[in-house]
Write an enzyme that holds these catalytic residues in place. Structure first.
Site, PDB file in Angstrom:
ATOM      1  N   HIS A   1       0.830  -0.933   0.062  1.00 38.66           N
ATOM      2  CA  HIS A   1       0.223   0.083   0.072  1.00 38.66           C
ATOM      3  C   HIS A   1       0.970   1.297   0.009  1.00 38.66           C
ATOM      4  O   HIS A   1       2.101   1.221   0.520  1.00 38.66           O
ATOM      5  CB  HIS A   1      -0.713   0.042   1.232  1.00 38.66           C
ATOM      6  CG  HIS A   1      -1.958   0.982   1.415  1.00 38.66           C
ATOM      7  ND1 HIS A   1      -1.674   2.406   1.642  1.00 38.66           N
ATOM      8  CD2 HIS A   1      -3.257   0.863   0.864  1.00 38.66           C
ATOM      9  CE1 HIS A   1      -2.794   2.871   1.837  1.00 38.66           C
ATOM     10  NE2 HIS A   1      -3.732   2.295   1.172  1.00 38.66           N
TER      11      HIS A   1
ATOM     12  N   ASP B   1       2.627  -4.362   8.215  1.00 37.48           N
ATOM     13  CA  ASP B   1       1.535  -3.471   8.024  1.00 37.48           C
ATOM     14  C   ASP B   1       0.250  -4.651   8.318  1.00 37.48           C
ATOM     15  O   ASP B   1      -0.005  -5.235   7.196  1.00 37.48           O
ATOM     16  CB  ASP B   1       1.645  -2.782   6.509  1.00 37.48           C
ATOM     17  CG  ASP B   1       0.431  -2.084   6.511  1.00 37.48           C
ATOM     18  OD1 ASP B   1      -0.656  -1.815   6.949  1.00 37.48           O
ATOM     19  OD2 ASP B   1       0.344  -1.701   5.219  1.00 37.48           O
TER      20      ASP B   1
ATOM     21  N   GLN C   1      -4.884  -4.691   7.023  1.00 34.50           N
ATOM     22  CA  GLN C   1      -5.929  -5.559   6.430  1.00 34.50           C
ATOM     23  C   GLN C   1      -5.693  -6.871   7.213  1.00 34.50           C
ATOM     24  O   GLN C   1      -6.590  -7.736   6.626  1.00 34.50           O
ATOM     25  CB  GLN C   1      -5.437  -5.921   4.952  1.00 34.50           C
ATOM     26  CG  GLN C   1      -5.629  -4.483   4.312  1.00 34.50           C
ATOM     27  CD  GLN C   1      -7.187  -3.795   4.032  1.00 34.50           C
ATOM     28  OE1 GLN C   1      -7.921  -4.461   4.423  1.00 34.50           O
ATOM     29  NE2 GLN C   1      -7.150  -2.664   3.858  1.00 34.50           N
TER      30      GLN C   1
ATOM     31  N   LYS D   1     -10.367   0.386  10.302  1.00 39.95           N
ATOM     32  CA  LYS D   1     -10.524  -0.969   9.331  1.00 39.95           C
ATOM     33  C   LYS D   1     -11.048  -1.944  10.290  1.00 39.95           C
ATOM     34  O   LYS D   1     -11.159  -3.115   9.742  1.00 39.95           O
ATOM     35  CB  LYS D   1      -9.374  -1.047   8.689  1.00 39.95           C
ATOM     36  CG  LYS D   1      -8.951  -0.019   7.508  1.00 39.95           C
ATOM     37  CD  LYS D   1      -8.009  -0.290   6.757  1.00 39.95           C
ATOM     38  CE  LYS D   1      -7.569   0.561   6.218  1.00 39.95           C
ATOM     39  NZ  LYS D   1      -7.879   0.959   4.661  1.00 39.95           N
TER      40      LYS D   1
ATOM     41  N   CYS E   1      -4.724   2.637  -3.743  1.00 38.80           N
ATOM     42  CA  CYS E   1      -3.496   3.122  -3.132  1.00 38.80           C
ATOM     43  C   CYS E   1      -2.422   1.923  -3.282  1.00 38.80           C
ATOM     44  O   CYS E   1      -1.708   1.937  -2.288  1.00 38.80           O
ATOM     45  CB  CYS E   1      -3.629   3.557  -1.601  1.00 38.80           C
ATOM     46  SG  CYS E   1      -4.952   4.717  -1.471  1.00 38.80           S
TER      47      CYS E   1
HETATM   48  C1  LIG Z   1      -2.691  -2.871   3.582  1.00 38.51           C
HETATM   49  C2  LIG Z   1      -2.783  -1.263   3.925  1.00 38.51           C
HETATM   50  N1  LIG Z   1      -1.895  -0.510   4.715  1.00 38.51           N
HETATM   51  C3  LIG Z   1      -2.111   0.722   5.189  1.00 38.51           C
HETATM   52  C4  LIG Z   1      -3.285   1.432   4.934  1.00 38.51           C
HETATM   53  C5  LIG Z   1      -3.373   2.805   5.524  1.00 38.51           C
HETATM   54  O1  LIG Z   1      -4.289   2.877   6.652  1.00 38.51           O
HETATM   55  P1  LIG Z   1      -4.941   4.234   6.827  1.00 38.51           P
HETATM   56  O2  LIG Z   1      -5.359   4.943   5.639  1.00 38.51           O
HETATM   57  O3  LIG Z   1      -6.030   4.176   7.888  1.00 38.51           O
HETATM   58  O4  LIG Z   1      -3.676   5.109   7.545  1.00 38.51           O
HETATM   59  C6  LIG Z   1      -4.180   0.873   4.362  1.00 38.51           C
HETATM   60  C7  LIG Z   1      -5.754   1.165   4.204  1.00 38.51           C
HETATM   61  O5  LIG Z   1      -5.829   2.051   3.550  1.00 38.51           O
HETATM   62  C8  LIG Z   1      -4.142  -0.632   3.919  1.00 38.51           C
HETATM   63  O6  LIG Z   1      -4.971  -1.306   3.180  1.00 38.51           O
END
Ligand SMILES: Cc1ncc(COP(=O)(O)O)c(C=O)c1O
Ligand SMILES: Cc1ncc(COP(=O)(O)O)c(C=O)c1O
Lengths: 141, 405, 405, 141
Positions: free
Chosen positions: B120, B197, B200, B223, B363
């Site tokens: 991401h 990370d 998910q 999430k 993203c």
């Molecule tokens: C795999 C992953 N990492 C990081 C993020 C970033 O999370 P956030 O936008 O809540 O900071 C997301 C979600 O958008 C994600 O799906």
């Protein structure tokens, strides 16, 4: 439980200021802050023959903190580091509870109402923690 | 322990209140919020709102205790060694940036950080910015044809200059779960740290950071059925202790003079300013709730829906599923392409059927490009998803084609 | 327009529900939250919760519109030229760190940033960290005897190397309001930008950033009757446009490849990751409400209480008031010292009387030290404060002395 | 209002793909992205005697975006930049409303249902904005 935090015994201890002022010829000196409240103590300890023989300190803190520092200087000299560690454990048990509660010496009991005030535990514990570190340092020298 | 997804829906106010009914399949973007978080936050704001840490009045005591209790709940959910290893941030992105700045500031020019092409942007761009700041080298693990991180390449690509391997625990596009044990073993071989990370992953059950033997874990509250504006960075105590501060401000200092300042110990060192107190309390409530759920049954439920969805999509010749189609080592996140139809148009038409999907690059542009695409449609399943939701999507797709072709 | 503080209290659930009744005088740390924010947040979470920006389904459309509407409300509250000048952050501290990193990265070794000795740590430590990163020079405006920023020193201290003057709009210890016009005139003379830390100002009424002719403004939601975990950085459009990104992640990029990324325009460039959507919506609701209030009447009310408080404290020989005692150019924040009594003990005893005060260094150690102290007691008045609150404090102080001496 | 977003006229425009492909000998070329949705257009414009005489483009985007690009290539050649600016204003008024609503040419009306879908405004506007920039650039050359 609504026992008075600021008992006469606590106020007397703080006012007496046992051990106020720095020690010359200290075996170890340690300074510790409580960054959350700004309390600060610089504590000197002198050891001889495996015993704590004197404690001096410069304490900037609240009444509870000053009472605890004063208690140390009044009660601890003459004890070994191991004996101090027992007192430290008793204080922790008094404030936080413990799985097996040790018998707690009478002189610490005036601190028991602090138990209900979590934000003040650090105030009482700071001088004890400082002495503990000073002793560790002295042992390392 | 039994698990009834229909009964569970009653605990998510939005799902109950939505008129017309909603088939919400955009859970990977944001899940709906559980009532425990809503209640904890409104109770906090109505009965114990105060600033934390330095206060001695009763509200401040209560707020501080609630905030630290939330930290303990997060530690429990992650099986952290101590709550002091839990840093609250405003979300996963903020957590990852914290590591890229603070741990990143301990790296030297030429040191390497290993990422993958499946990351991401939030676990990619912070490292690119670090590369510009400090002259580190980024390496990218390649992908298998079905979009998994190709760990077979790891051994060849790892060098003694590698200081960190930072990978997604689960892909937000394909749902593929990373084989953490392989990564950790390889990292240990060269003395590199491992960051996952978990944005998910955590919505599918508690995580055991000690069992995984990793060094950093990041996730967001919104999430995993929790509030917006709050997230967690967990880091191993010794790692955290060695990290310099990142953001400066109230609450993270010791003594402050114009000439310089000393810094508090972790976790406070990394929580500058008034934190998101109510949101942390809300997240704590949700994590405590998640910690108690029957995850085996939930996983079976989610997998059944996943199977149904994959079968429905596979039945159509104009649809291409991105990522692994087996049920092993994947979460119920499914991205797909419909030949000749742009995801925004697809999602727009599905919306008329009350089906909420997300379309776009999610993203994760390098991963989407790996599939030769600019964007994809994504359906993501949560514990409250039902067969009716999946069927509404599959039905809707017929109309999509009718409207758009 | 009339203003009835007693009636107003009904709009603050915590004040209504507190049992036993609460005399909340810790507003400078956190104000209580107005029901408009609570309602906006819970409505958002129950009816329109979704991730923003890239979604085309109905929830995503609604959430995006609500978030951008909140931005417009913040712009209106600050009289910003356009909503694009408003960046949502997690709070004032995050906003100040954003400037210190992003604008800070455009500074060169030897460039100067002018602060004062009255700054909150959140407008001090970020600049110290920048000094370490980039070798800039910090200069500190001295204080007058009563703790105001001494602007008479400004002319002598300003050099052509000064790139930024960053000052508090209102002191969180003394309540002193900075004479912005003098600062701006001097800054223009050397081409320096001006930043105001508005954390203690916005709760006393809307601000006119264009009228003030400044470049940056920062504040937090939780101190102006709004939610935790949300704040605002306003910056002049041309300044924002020239700033490099700070945090990296989803939502702030254009094209992302392993080799490098392009970045979105402001404000998105500075909002990496999923923002605090519900909290922004809550803040928007509060700012819209604040924008409509009868501020002249509120100011009169707050000043009347301030006068009563100052008079009560001045009547006691053991009490020393820190900071200006006149009513001009100050907000109703009053710090004081009681001879020989530590603020934590004072506040602890006041708590028994249901009086919530804060004691400590208030994250402004240089200022507190200027008064020769380690800490002080602080009573801070909000629009819902009543005479009864002030009287309870003054009464409580008698007991404080009885208990502690 | 629940007027069909994907009217036949829109689908036909997108499918026709007027102006698809790059122009040689362009007076100006501009590339623009919509970072929020990933749509991207590279647009060439050829001017002669103060008139737009040809438009070519490479558009990666949704149906609405492609329809808008196709509309430009079909409708604009033969017009002056000022005449294009009028069409651009009409589209903005159609989508966002305007203080004084101009009369909107019939050929733009198929885009009117987009008005109800704020998240899609950018899709339709992107090609227009790209042409506007290309013209500005051409004028500067
Ligand atoms: C795999 C992953 N990492 C990081 C993020 C970033 O999370 P956030 O936008 O809540 O900071 C997301 C979600 O958008 C994600 O799906
Ligand atoms: C003057 C001033 N600046 C900055 C801050 C920091 O605000 P926050 O902690 O909400 O980030 C505060 C409040 O603590 C303040 O009083």
């Amino acid at each position: 439980m609504n026992v008075e935090l600021y008992q006469q015994a606590i106020k007397d201890l703080a006012r007496a200021g046992h051990g106020s002022g720095r020690l010359s010829a200290a075996s170890a000196s340690t300074r510790l802050d409580n960054p959350l409240c700004g309390d600060r103590i610089t504590l000197d300890v002198r050891l001889a023959d495996g015993k704590i023989i004197a404690i001096g300190h410069d304490t900037r803190g609240c009444l509870l903190c000053r009472a605890a520092a004063s208690w140390l200087a009044a009660e601890v000299p003459g004890s070994s580091p191991v004996q101090f560690a027992a007192a430290h454990r008793e204080l922790l048990a008094l404030l936080q509870g413990a799985a097996t509660t040790p018998a707690i010496r009478t002189s610490l009991l005036p601190f028991s109402p602090v138990r209900e005030h979590k934000s003040r535990h650090g105030c009482v514990l700071l001088p004890f923690e400082t002495l503990r570190r000073a002793l560790t340092e002295a042992a390392a020298n | 322990m039994s698990f009834d997804p229909k009964a569970l829906r009653a605990e998510f106010p939005l799902l109950m209140l939505a008129q017309p009914p909603l088939h919400y399949l955009d859970n990977a973007a944001t899940s709906q919020i559980h009532r425990s978080a809503l209640k904890a936050m409104s109770d906090h704001d109505m009965f114990q709102r105060a600033n934390i840490m330095r206060g001695t009045h009763r509200l401040a005591e209560a707020a501080t205790a609630a905030y630290e209790d939330a930290r303990a709940r997060a530690a429990h959910f992650l099986n952290a060694a101590t709550p002091d290893e839990v840093v609250f941030t405003s979300g996963a992105t903020a957590a990852l940036n914290l590591v890229a700045h603070s741990f990143g500031d301990t790296l030297r020019p030429g040191d390497e950080v290993m990422l993958s092409l499946a990351e991401h942007h939030s676990n990619l761009v912070p490292w690119q910015l670090l590369r510009e700041r400090r002259g580190i080298v980024l390496r990218f693990l390649p992908l298998t044809a079905d979009g998994r991180i190709d760990l077979a390449a790891l051994a060849d690509m790892l060098t003694p200059r590698c200081r960190l391997i930072a990978l997604t625990h689960c892909s937000n596009v394909t749902g593929a779960i990373t084989d953490v044990a392989t990564v950790v073993a390889a990292a240990h071989g060269v003395g590199a740290r491992v960051l996952l990370d978990g944005a998910q992953q955590v919505q599918h059950g508690p995580v055991d950071v000690q069992g995984l033997d990793i060094d950093f874990y990041a996730f967001s509250g919104h999430k995993c059925y929790g509030p917006n504006g709050i997230g967690v960075l967990w880091a191993r105590g010794e790692v955290l202790a060695a990290m310099p501060p990142f953001l400066g401000g109230g609450g993270m200092v010791g003594e402050v003079t114009p000439e310089g300042s000393t810094f508090a110990r972790p976790p406070q060192r990394f929580e500058a300013g008034t934190p998101a107190i109510a949101q942390a309390v809300g997240l704590g409530a949700v994590l405590a709730w998640l910690s108690m759920l029957p995850w085996r049954a939930i996983r079976a439920h989610e997998n059944e829906l996943l199977r149904r969805l994959l079968a429905g999509l596979r039945g159509r010749s104009d649809i291409r599923i991105l990522g692994p189609v087996d049920l092993d080592a994947r979460q119920p996140v499914v991205s797909f392409d419909i030949a000749g139809l742009h995801p925004h148009d697809v999602c727009q038409v599905l919306d008329r059927h009350g089906v909420a999907l997300r379309g776009g690059h999610h993203c994760a542009q390098p991963l989407i490009r790996h599939f030769g695409l600019d964007g994809a449609n994504r359906a993501s399943i949560a514990m409250y998803t039902t067969q009716a939701d999946i069927d509404a999507l599959l039905d809707g797709l017929n109309d999509v084609v009718a409207v758009l072709r």
